[in-house]
Design a protein around this motif. Sequence first.
Motif, PDB file in Angstrom:
ATOM      1  N   GLU A 169      -0.447 -46.335  40.513  1.00 55.07           N
ATOM      2  CA  GLU A 169      -0.431 -47.702  41.042  1.00 55.07           C
ATOM      3  C   GLU A 169       0.824 -48.453  40.600  1.00 55.07           C
ATOM      4  N   GLN A 170       1.257 -48.205  39.383  1.00 52.68           N
ATOM      5  CA  GLN A 170       2.416 -48.913  38.844  1.00 52.68           C
ATOM      6  C   GLN A 170       3.726 -48.516  39.530  1.00 52.68           C
ATOM      7  N   GLU A 226      -4.436 -42.672  37.541  1.00 53.86           N
ATOM      8  CA  GLU A 226      -4.575 -43.631  38.637  1.00 53.86           C
ATOM      9  C   GLU A 226      -3.749 -44.887  38.368  1.00 53.86           C
ATOM     10  N   SER A 227      -3.782 -45.351  37.128  1.00 53.87           N
ATOM     11  CA  SER A 227      -3.036 -46.552  36.768  1.00 53.87           C
ATOM     12  C   SER A 227      -1.528 -46.325  36.868  1.00 53.87           C
ATOM     13  N   GLN A 228      -1.069 -45.162  36.409  1.00 55.25           N
ATOM     14  CA  GLN A 228       0.365 -44.873  36.460  1.00 55.25           C
ATOM     15  C   GLN A 228       0.855 -44.741  37.899  1.00 55.25           C
ATOM     16  N   ALA A 238      -8.421 -42.183  34.697  1.00 53.64           N
ATOM     17  CA  ALA A 238      -8.053 -43.593  34.856  1.00 53.64           C
ATOM     18  C   ALA A 238      -6.579 -43.820  34.537  1.00 53.64           C
ATOM     19  N   SER A 239      -6.052 -43.094  33.556  1.00 54.04           N
ATOM     20  CA  SER A 239      -4.651 -43.252  33.174  1.00 54.04           C
ATOM     21  C   SER A 239      -3.724 -42.829  34.304  1.00 54.04           C
ATOM     22  N   SER A 248      -3.894 -51.538  47.685  1.00 50.81           N
ATOM     23  CA  SER A 248      -4.167 -50.647  46.553  1.00 50.81           C
ATOM     24  C   SER A 248      -4.114 -49.188  47.004  1.00 50.81           C
TER      25      SER A 248
END
Length: 459
Positions: free
Chosen positions: A175-176, A171-173, A168-169, A158
């Motif tokens: 990671e993707q 961080e998620s993008q 959070a958005s 991770s």
Amino acid sequence: MGNVSNSDFPVSVSSLHFPSTEQLSVSQTLASLRRSALSVTNRLRSIEADAAFVREVADHYGLPLVANERCGSWYISPETKTGSAYFKSTDGHTGQWDFSFRRLNLQILPIAREHGGCVIVDSTRRGKLMPDALSKTIPIWCAVFNRVLFPSDTAYHSVELPPNYLGASEESQIEQRIDSFVHSLKSLKLDLDDLRQQLGKPIRVAWANRTYFHPTDLCIGKDYHLFVLCSASKRVHGAEISEGGYIQGAGDDSEAWAHGLTPPVFWAHKSTLLARAEEDLPEIIEKLMQEHRKQGTGHQATRIAPTRNLYISQTSPDSTGSGLYDLIIDCNGNPEATGENTKRLNLGCPSSKQGGRDLRNHLDKVREFVSSQLGRDPTQSLLVMCESGKDLSAGTLLSVLCSFYSDAGEFVEPRMDQVIGKQFIRQRLAWIVSSKHDVNPSRSTLQSINAFLMQRPDY
């Protein structure tokens, strides 16, 4: 009311008194104060203060210091600097998250293995807690290498990001995107077994700045190497004039304020520089830099592996006249200066940004020179150099590697039906980046190379 004579009044516009013509306006006064606050002296004193914090971080973790160039070197004295990294903040900008294949930073893998990790030092200007290179670019890089080199150690796959810093958005993008970076890194066909040996263990990330150390309980571990991302400067929320002379990120953008001063010369003459008046500094810096240049011993050339005969360097008297290399291509040299010398090719590219675009016009000559010389004797050594040793020389070598060298690093004559694509060019660029870690060909240079190589060859 007393009598007032006509002589008490101005009789013409020129005799009127306008205070604003003799006194600074509020905005002019503030601008003057800001320039004073941002003086060279204040910058150097701020750097000195921030460097003390950096040393404390290194002592706390027991890890060596690595500068994220160019800013980071200001905060590390040369005797305590173990290495350099080249992580761009732009690769961490929101919406632009990227993994740079021009800056692989493989040189820090053996440093981490030897010491159990490292402290990577950088800074940023007023208003931010840390540069995007520390908050996003390096965490992305660590996650990519953990996945590529240690695919079974999923606990380290991770992306580790600073606490309560990104949404959070975002961080998620981020990671993707990691899987696509992993795929692209694998496609470079680097020797992953060798890189795994160089690093040894997965990487964990920690942050150190004036606001917090996170995670607070993290130290060198037996199962991982620790990369501490250290932002050297204190965060300043207001204007510099409110900080009593302290400047956040004082080492940033040094071309705009340092009068040519470099970190090694600053650290060698710190006491002298800090003791002199501001108005004397430009002249003193010029003298110190002249002395430093006289003491220079030239620029050592770097061999580009896996070839055994291709070298790259910055232009210097040592590399131009020492006779160490059989063949020389000087990207900036005057074409008329070679005379009858068939072992040397001067391209005459300008040193400015225009040089990258101009290179496109000279690559046919490069191909002819290499074909005729190495085609006759492939064991000859070839040195390619330019003023910086990082841009035009790297691009020129890239064209040579793509046109004439096999996957094993051996010279081969090009095939008539040879088709070169972007992925192949990227693989050969990885050879250069892996061998000389500070190369940084500009976008215009790479565009010239791509345009030249991807056209159908005409021999």
